[in-house]
Scaffold this active site. Structure first.
Site, mmCIF file in Angstrom:
data_model
loop_
_atom_site.group_PDB
_atom_site.id
_atom_site.type_symbol
_atom_site.label_atom_id
_atom_site.label_comp_id
_atom_site.label_asym_id
_atom_site.label_seq_id
_atom_site.Cartn_x
_atom_site.Cartn_y
_atom_site.Cartn_z
ATOM 1 N N ASP A 167 32.059 38.921 34.624
ATOM 2 C CA ASP A 167 31.622 37.522 34.603
ATOM 3 C C ASP A 167 30.111 37.463 34.805
ATOM 4 O OD1 ASP A 167 31.600 34.754 34.656
ATOM 5 O OD2 ASP A 167 32.250 34.607 36.738
ATOM 6 N N ASP B 145 33.644 34.258 28.087
ATOM 7 C CA ASP B 145 33.362 34.106 29.516
ATOM 8 C C ASP B 145 34.644 34.188 30.343
ATOM 9 O OD1 ASP B 145 32.088 33.642 31.912
ATOM 10 O OD2 ASP B 145 31.935 31.473 31.638
ATOM 11 N N HIS C 54 34.285 36.220 40.791
ATOM 12 C CA HIS C 54 33.382 35.695 41.827
ATOM 13 C C HIS C 54 33.460 36.478 43.141
ATOM 14 C CE1 HIS C 54 33.047 31.378 39.922
ATOM 15 N NE2 HIS C 54 32.727 32.361 39.068
ATOM 16 N N HIS D 266 26.939 34.280 29.228
ATOM 17 C CA HIS D 266 25.923 33.845 30.203
ATOM 18 C C HIS D 266 25.399 35.040 30.985
ATOM 19 C CE1 HIS D 266 28.360 33.735 33.991
ATOM 20 N NE2 HIS D 266 29.355 33.286 33.258
ATOM 21 N N GLU E 49 24.772 29.520 34.085
ATOM 22 C CA GLU E 49 26.096 28.912 33.909
ATOM 23 C C GLU E 49 26.751 28.643 35.256
ATOM 24 O OE1 GLU E 49 30.521 28.920 33.509
ATOM 25 O OE2 GLU E 49 29.249 30.330 34.589
ATOM 26 N N GLU E 50 26.594 29.560 36.208
ATOM 27 C CA GLU E 50 27.325 29.462 37.467
ATOM 28 C C GLU E 50 26.890 28.289 38.340
ATOM 29 O OE1 GLU E 50 29.905 30.975 37.838
ATOM 30 O OE2 GLU E 50 29.825 32.969 36.942
#
Length: 447
Positions: A275, A337, A408, A263, A309-310
Site C-alpha cells: 500500500d 491500490d 496500514h 499512490h 492519498e493517505e
C-alpha cells in the site's frame, strides 16, 4: 490481429521481466516509508521521476501542498482493573491515528468506557463518557474477508476510525481508542487517517490491537478500568510535494490519454510495499514494457504517481483542478491500490466497457485474470475526480484474503509481496492500458 498479438506479447513479457519487483525492492528497502511531507516522500518523487526519464517518457512534476504529520511517542498502560495485583500495570499495544492531536506530554489517565457501536455510545446516560476514554470495540469481519469481501469488511468498520473521535468528543470524551481495522490477530496495530468534525473539540485517538481491545472489554465487564495514554504527534506546516506525471506519447492522437497509476505516499509504520508501492511499480512497468518492446500506441499512456492519498488525496485534487478541462480526452484511467496478490480481472466503473474489453479478458484468461465486473464505487480514491467527470475507470480485482492482515501496519514490507503475483498484476495493467490506447475508436463512456 496485430493488436491481439501485441497484448499477448505485453502479457508474456510482464510475466518474464523482474522490473516491477526490482523497483519495489529499491522503493521499500532503500527509500523506505513515505509519509506525505517526509524526507523519504520527497526522495521517492525524485527517484520515480528519474526512473521514468530513463525510460524515455516525458516527465512533469506537478506541485501539490501536502500535510506533514509526525507520529511521536505512543504508549498506553492499563493501570487499574478489578482484582489487579498491587503495583502491577499491563502494556496496551496501540498506534496513533493519522491526524490525531496529542495528549499532554506526560499523558492522560482516565477510565475507559467500552462500546460496540455508535448506537450503544449514544444510548448511554447523559454524561456517562464525560472525562473518560471511549474504546470502540467493533470487530473486523474475518469471515467476510476470508470469502474475498475484504473491502466490504473494511468499509463496515472504517467509520469508527474516521469519525469516531469526533462522535465521542461531542459527548465529552477526552480520548478515543479504536479496535484495529484488520483481519490478522497478531497483536499488530493498524493506523489510518481520522477526520475531525469542524466545530467539535479535537481529542487524541489511537488504534489498539485486537487482542488488547478484547482484554479491555473483558476486564470492563468485571468492573471499572483505567489506562494511562501518551500520544505526542505533531502537525507541522504544509509541505510542497509533487505528483509525478510521465507520458509515453501517442503516435496518432497524443492529446488523448490513458492513465496508469498508484499512490507514492505510504504510512510510516512499515515500508508501504503493498500500500501502495506495488501499485506504483506495476504502473511504471507499463511504460517500461512499451519501451522495451518498442510499442507506440495511437494514444498517450500517462503514468501518474499520486502524492498524499493517505491523508486526503490532495494530489488527486490538484490533478483534477489542473486537468479537468482535458478530461474529455482522458479515454480511460486505472489505479491499483489494493495490494498485489493474484489478480482475477478488472473492476469497471461502467458496464458499457464490458464489450469493449472482451479482447482484454481473452488475453488475460491464461493467467486467470479474465473477469470483468462492474461496481458502483471503484476502490481508487485518486481517480475520484475523473470518475465524477465520466472518464471510464478501472482497477484490478485482486485476492484480498490476506491484504488486510498487513494494511496500514508495521508489517507492510517487501517480504509480503509474491514476485509472480506482482508480475501478473503488471501484465493486467499493461495489457489493459495498451488496449485503450491503441483502439481504433475511444472506449464508450456514459457521461
Amino acid at each position: 490481429m496485430e493488436q491481439i498479438a501485441t497484448m499477448n506479447r505485453l502479457r508474456d513479457e510482464a510475466l518474464r521481466d523482474p522490473f516491477a519487483y526490482d523497483r519495489l525492492s529499491y522503493l521499500t528497502d532503500t527509500i523506505g516509508p513515505r509519509l506525505s511531507g517526509s524526507t523519504q516522500a520527497s526522495a521517492a518523487v525524485e527517484w520515480v521521476a528519474a526512473q521514468m526519464r530513463a525510460l524515455g517518457a516525458d516527465v512533469m512534476l506537478e506541485k501539490t501542498a501536502v500535510p506533514h504529520w509526525v507520529r511521536g511517542e505512543e504508549t498506553a498502560f492499563l493501570t487499574d482493573w478489578p482484582n489487579k495485583v498491587s503495583g502491577a500495570t499491563q502494556k496496551i499495544v496501540l498506534t496513533a491515528l493519522g491526524n490525531s492531536v496529542a495528549t499532554a506530554p506526560s499523558g492522560v489517565s482516565a477510565a475507559v468506557i467500552v462500546v460496540h457501536s455508535f448506537a450503544e455510545l449514544r444510548a448511554l446516560p447523559a454524561g456517562a463518557v464525560k472525562g473518560k476514554i471511549v474504546l470502540f470495540d467493533v470487530s473486523f469481519d474475518k469471515a467476510m474477508t476470508a470469502q474475498g469481501q475484504g473491502i466490504q469488511a473494511y468499509l463496515q468498520t472504517a467509520p469508527y476510525r474516521v469519525v469516531g473521535p469526533s462522535v465521542a468528543a461531542k459527548l465529552g470524551a477526552i480520548a478515543v481508542l479504536v479496535r484495529s481495522l484488520g483481519s490478522a490477530d497478531l497483536r499488530t496495530a493498524h493506523t489510518g487517517t481520522l477526520l475531525y468534525t469542524e466545530g467539535v473539540e479535537k481529542i487524541p485517538a489511537a488504534a489498539v490491537t485486537a487482542e488488547d481491545a478484547d482484554l479491555l472489554a473483558r476486564l470492563a465487564r468485571q468492573g471499572p478500568i483505567t489506562i494511562h495514554l501518551t500520544l505526542t504527534p505533531q502537525t507541522l506546516p504544509l509541505e510542497t510535494s509533487y505528483n509525478v506525471i510521465a507520458d509515453w506519447k501517442g503516435s496518432e492522437n497524443p492529446e488523448q490519454m490513458v492513465i496508469v497509476s498508484g499512490h507514492l505516499d505510504s504510512w510510516d509504520l512499515g515500508t508501504g510495499a503493498t500500500d501502495d508501492g506495488a501499485g506504483i511499480v506495476t504502473a511504471m512497468q507499463t511504460i517500461q514494457l512499451l519501451q522495451a518492446l518498442n510499442i507506440h500506441p495511437r494514444r498517450t499512456i500517462r503514468f501518474i504517481a499520486w502524492m498524499n492519498e493517505e491523508f486526503g488525496a490532495s494530489g488527486a485534487a490538484t490533478y483534477g483542478k489542473e486537468h479537468s478541462v482535458e478530461f474529455g480526452n482522458h479515454v480511460a484511467a486505472m489505479e491499483s491500490d489494493l495490494g498485489c496478490d493474484h489478480p482475477t480481472g478488472l473492476y469497471l466503473s461502467d458496464p458499457a466497457l464490458e464489450a469493449f474489453l472482451a479482447p482484454v479478458a481473452d488475453a488475460l484468461k491464461p493467467i486467470g485474470a479474465g473477469s470483468l465486473t462492474t461496481i458502483s464505487e471503484l476502490p481508487s480514491e485518486d481517480l475520484a475526480p475523473m470518475i465524477a467527470a465520466g472518464v471510464p475507470s478501472l482497477a484490478p480485482i485482486q485476492d484480498l484474503r490476506s491484504y488486510f492482515n498487513y494494511h496500514h501496519t508495521a508489517a507492510d514490507t517487501l517480504d509480503k509481496v509474491d514476485r509472480q503475483h506482482l508480475q501478473e498484476n503488471a501484465a493486467v495493467i499493461a495489457v489493459t492500458a495498451y488496449a485503450f490506447a491503441d483502439a481504433s475508436k475511444p472506449a464508450p463512456r456514459s457521461k
